[in-house]
Scaffold this active site. Sequence first.
Site, PDB file in Angstrom:
ATOM      1  CG  ASP A  14     -26.194   4.826 -57.970  1.00 45.64           C
ATOM      2  OD1 ASP A  14     -26.064   5.584 -58.954  1.00 45.64           O
ATOM      3  OD2 ASP A  14     -26.294   3.594 -58.074  1.00 45.64           O
ATOM      4  CG  HIS A  31     -24.059  14.805 -62.206  1.00 52.07           C
ATOM      5  ND1 HIS A  31     -24.263  13.575 -61.628  1.00 52.07           N
ATOM      6  CD2 HIS A  31     -23.692  14.559 -63.497  1.00 52.07           C
ATOM      7  CE1 HIS A  31     -24.016  12.627 -62.522  1.00 52.07           C
ATOM      8  NE2 HIS A  31     -23.682  13.193 -63.672  1.00 52.07           N
ATOM      9  CG  LEU A 125     -18.582  15.244 -40.205  1.00 52.56           C
ATOM     10  CD1 LEU A 125     -19.121  13.945 -39.621  1.00 52.56           C
ATOM     11  CD2 LEU A 125     -19.613  15.855 -41.148  1.00 52.56           C
TER      12      LEU A 125
HETATM   13  C1  V07 Z   1     -20.523  15.003 -57.234  1.00 47.39           C
HETATM   14  C2  V07 Z   1     -22.886  15.233 -56.499  1.00 47.39           C
HETATM   15  C3  V07 Z   1     -23.158  14.156 -55.486  1.00 47.39           C
HETATM   16  C4  V07 Z   1     -23.725  12.934 -56.125  1.00 47.39           C
HETATM   17  C5  V07 Z   1     -22.749  12.158 -56.961  1.00 47.39           C
HETATM   18  C6  V07 Z   1     -22.595  12.645 -58.404  1.00 47.39           C
HETATM   19  C7  V07 Z   1     -22.374  14.099 -58.576  1.00 47.39           C
HETATM   20  C8  V07 Z   1     -19.635  16.853 -54.402  1.00 47.39           C
HETATM   21  C9  V07 Z   1     -18.403  16.561 -54.914  1.00 47.39           C
HETATM   22  C10 V07 Z   1     -17.108  16.884 -54.340  1.00 47.39           C
HETATM   23  C11 V07 Z   1     -16.021  16.067 -54.555  1.00 47.39           C
HETATM   24  C12 V07 Z   1     -14.802  16.357 -53.996  1.00 47.39           C
HETATM   25  C13 V07 Z   1     -14.685  17.466 -53.222  1.00 47.39           C
HETATM   26  C14 V07 Z   1     -15.755  18.284 -52.976  1.00 47.39           C
HETATM   27  C15 V07 Z   1     -16.963  18.002 -53.533  1.00 47.39           C
HETATM   28  C16 V07 Z   1     -18.648  15.835 -56.064  1.00 47.39           C
HETATM   29  C17 V07 Z   1     -18.289  14.628 -57.953  1.00 47.39           C
HETATM   30  C18 V07 Z   1     -19.634  14.447 -58.129  1.00 47.39           C
HETATM   31  C19 V07 Z   1     -17.344  14.036 -58.928  1.00 47.39           C
HETATM   32  F1  V07 Z   1     -13.516  17.756 -52.673  1.00 47.39           F
HETATM   33  N1  V07 Z   1     -20.579  16.345 -55.165  1.00 47.39           N
HETATM   34  N2  V07 Z   1     -19.995  15.705 -56.186  1.00 47.39           N
HETATM   35  N3  V07 Z   1     -17.780  15.306 -56.932  1.00 47.39           N
HETATM   36  N4  V07 Z   1     -21.869  14.824 -57.432  1.00 47.39           N
END
Ligand code: V07
Length: 239
Positions: A14, A31, A125
Amino acid sequence: MENNSLKHLAIIMDGNGRYAKNMGKPRFVGHQLGMENVENITLACDELGIKVLTLYAFSTENWARPKEEVAFLMNLPVKFFNKFMPTLMKNNVRVKIMGFLDQLPEKTYQVVQDAMEQTRNNTGLVLNFAFNYGSRKEIVAATQAIAQKVADHELQVSDIDEELLSRNMLTGDLGDLSDPDLLIRTSGEERLSNFLLWQLAYTEFAFTDKLWPEFTKEDLTKIVQDFQKRHRRFGGLDK
Ligand code: V07
């Protein structure tokens, strides 16, 4: 004194929007930086000997955000694997995506399926993304699956126990690692936001004011050391 082992760590990432705002930048910058920090923290968890890292990336409620932001978030897995897949392979990381994947845009769906497929034989992991995830929906889906088996006479009502419920959750395939030992939430908020309600029954919680993009390996190590000294009882009494 205590020496808890940390096998499964869960993190609610968050504070990305707030981080960007503090820098006078648009939310998507937060993000993007948050996504880059996923790699750092994944490698740090591996070094700490953690077996499963579950990250809460997108909840089923996040669809209510402005559509430009949703579109940006849905593209983050694409960017993430483009950038980090070689490092994940090099470090023997197995990727899992846990959530209601059938509702994802086609491209995102393909990319996350490919990532699971490509890393399927890795033995290190487990990097488990909670993506389009909602815990109450997960519990409803598990209940429906079990009720269907009862209706089909494959199960008896008396077969329903905690073990069966656990196996029908989206974490079911993690076996005895399905319940996190520790949950971290960054950015000072102290709530669960519909994350792993069943699995967190005996989990230790740690909250930090650090925003996710600024949460470092050192912050993590400090929290983990603190966790290792805690006294866990799992509802039982001391001998
Ligand atoms: C997101 C970066 C981390 C902080 C939270 C908000 C934004 C990596 C992914 C992701 C998700 C699935 C996947 C591989 C990578 C991601 C969202 C948001 C929606 F298979 N970061 N990240 N997905 N943020």
